[in-house]
Design an enzyme around this catalytic site. Structure first.
Site, PDB file in Angstrom:
ATOM      1  N   CYS A 171       8.726 -26.902  99.124  1.00 33.19           N
ATOM      2  CA  CYS A 171       9.808 -27.637  99.784  1.00 33.19           C
ATOM      3  C   CYS A 171      10.709 -26.754 100.637  1.00 33.19           C
ATOM      4  CB  CYS A 171      10.648 -28.369  98.739  1.00 33.19           C
ATOM      5  SG  CYS A 171       9.648 -29.261  97.532  1.00 33.19           S
ATOM      6  N   HIS A 311      20.026 -29.026  99.519  1.00 33.39           N
ATOM      7  CA  HIS A 311      18.646 -29.428  99.247  1.00 33.39           C
ATOM      8  C   HIS A 311      18.648 -30.761  98.503  1.00 33.39           C
ATOM      9  CE1 HIS A 311      14.378 -28.835  98.883  1.00 33.39           C
ATOM     10  NE2 HIS A 311      14.422 -28.909  97.559  1.00 33.39           N
ATOM     11  N   HIS A 345      12.320 -37.228 100.689  1.00 38.64           N
ATOM     12  CA  HIS A 345      11.854 -35.838 100.610  1.00 38.64           C
ATOM     13  C   HIS A 345      10.523 -35.702 101.337  1.00 38.64           C
ATOM     14  CE1 HIS A 345      11.323 -31.860  99.352  1.00 38.64           C
ATOM     15  NE2 HIS A 345      11.632 -31.949  98.058  1.00 38.64           N
TER      16      HIS A 345
END
EC number: 2.3.1.293
Length: 416
Positions: A171, A311, A345
């Protein structure tokens, strides 16, 4: 000995001169930005056939508002993986938006990160071989499967000869791509870089795999309210498709070609937890160190930071660890925004997308609201922007990206 930084002239000044993205809210970045400021969400009930076929426990997500393949030729569809096609589309848009400048190929680099690369082509090739033997496998399979294919596509399309690189760090891949591009420039290996991240579409296997880890939200009856970063009642992340690229260059190079910078890229910090394959270190020490390192290289102090683009995946452990990281770095006074509340995401692309949003926040002096932040978590004592956009005199911002494997990346941006 004085530590070199952007502020003291130890590194060349690097600016962001163009950005592009495609998201579940809009196929272009400016419309996405307007949607985020208006409190829109790109998360909906998924109507894909595989949801009912496998009775998947997660039935929500954010598909791109406009499919990438609607812009591809039959030849593109046959010879490229999905992430390569996305890279081709976005790099073309980025280059066009900046006036298709004449650049020295030997001073031009490309860094594009991804989480999985052309993984769908592995499955397709295996199925073909299973059905008809090895001769059924396409001679193009290797170039479609290789994770560096997306970056290579951009390098070939735009003629970059100062290096083409592919961070594959879960990620944090998209942010790490920007970090490496910045390093290429400040080390004198390039004057200009296309950098960012791309990722494949939402599919059954990733949903199943992450669901079995209990990492995903199962609020199927409330898709727009499912992703709840930093909220006490958060229960996991939601997939949202995206891809994003930016053009960065030395300020000298930008001025020479008459480009108008959007923001400054001041520093990049990269650390690793050395703790667990998929869980973040709860104390946030190494993640906080990435933030501190980005500020050291920028020549800034923690108190200079006005905004943190978090994040913020909405997993219970992840958000708590990030809150600790922000405190470790001394940036708890900053206004915090969590874009995954609206966009979901996008794994390897998300760090690049959120970096672009950080640039726009500095450009416009406004931070969008974090959606679904309703019940503050007493363990997360941060200034979460929620309810409505927050306007202000934002000078400096950090974008955080953390990935499975213990990857931590922080990028320091400044207003131009």
């Amino acid at each position: 000995m004085t530590m070199p930084s952007t502020a003291n002239g130890g590194f060349p000044s690097v600016v962001v001169t163009a950005v592009t993205a495609t998201t579940s809210i809009s196929p272009d970045i400016e419309s996405t930005w307007k949607g985020l400021l208006a409190g829109e969400s790109g998360i909906h009930v998924l109507e894909d056939e595989y949801i009912t076929k496998w009775d998947l426990p997660v039935k929500i997500g954010g598909h791109l508002k406009e499919p990438v393949d609607s812009h591809m030729s039959r030849l593109d569809l046959r010879r490229m993986s999905y992430v390569q096609r996305m890279s081709k589309l976005l790099s073309g848009r980025l280059w066009e938006s900046t006036g298709s400048p004449e650049v020295d190929p030997d001073r031009f680099t490309v860094v594009v990160g991804t989480g999985l690369g052309g993984a769908e082509r592995i499955v397709e090739s295996y199925d073909l071989m299973n059905a008809g033997g090895p001769r059924k496998v396409s001679p193009l399979a290797v170039q479609m499967i290789m994770p560096n294919g997306a970056a290579a596509t951009v390098g070939l399309q735009l003629g970059a000869c100062a290096g083409v690189m592919t961070p594959v760090s879960a990620c944090s891949s998209g942010s790490e791509a920007i970090a490496h591009a910045w390093r290429q420039i400040i080390m004198g290996d390039a004057d200009v870089a296309v950098c960012g991240g791309v990722e494949g579409p939402i599919e059954a296997l990733p949903i199943a795999a992450f669901s079995m880890m209990r990492a995903m939200s199962t609020r199927n009856d409330d898709p727009e309210g499912a992703s709840r970063p930093f909220d006490k009642n958060r229960d996991g992340f939601v997939f949202g498709e995206a891809g994003a690229l930016m053009l960065i260059e030395t300020e000298e190079h930008a001025k020479a070609r008459g480009a108008k910078p959007l923001a400054r890229l001041l520093g990049a910090g990269i650390t690793s937890d050395a703790f667990h394959m998929v869980a973040p270190a709860a104390d946030g020490v190494r993640a906080g160190r990435a933030m501190t390192r980005s500020l050291e290289l920028a020549g800034l102090s923690a108190k200079d930071v006005d905004h943190v683009n978090a994040h913020g995946t909405a997993t219970p452990i992840g958000d708590s660890a990030e809150a600790n990281a922000i405190r470790v770095a001394g940036c708890e006074q900053a206004a915090v925004y969590a874009p995954k509340s609206a966009l979901g995401h996008s794994i390897g692309a998300v760090g690049a997308l959120e970096s672009v949003l950080t640039v726009l926040a500095l450009r416009d002096g406004v931070i969008p609201p974090t959606l679904n932040y309703q019940t503050p978590d007493p363990e997360i004592d941060l200034d979460i922007v929620a309810g409505e956009p927050r306007y202000g005199d934002y000078r400096y911002a950090i974008n955080n990206s953390f990935g499975f494997g213990g990857h931590n990346v922080a990028l320091a941006f400044g207003r131009y």
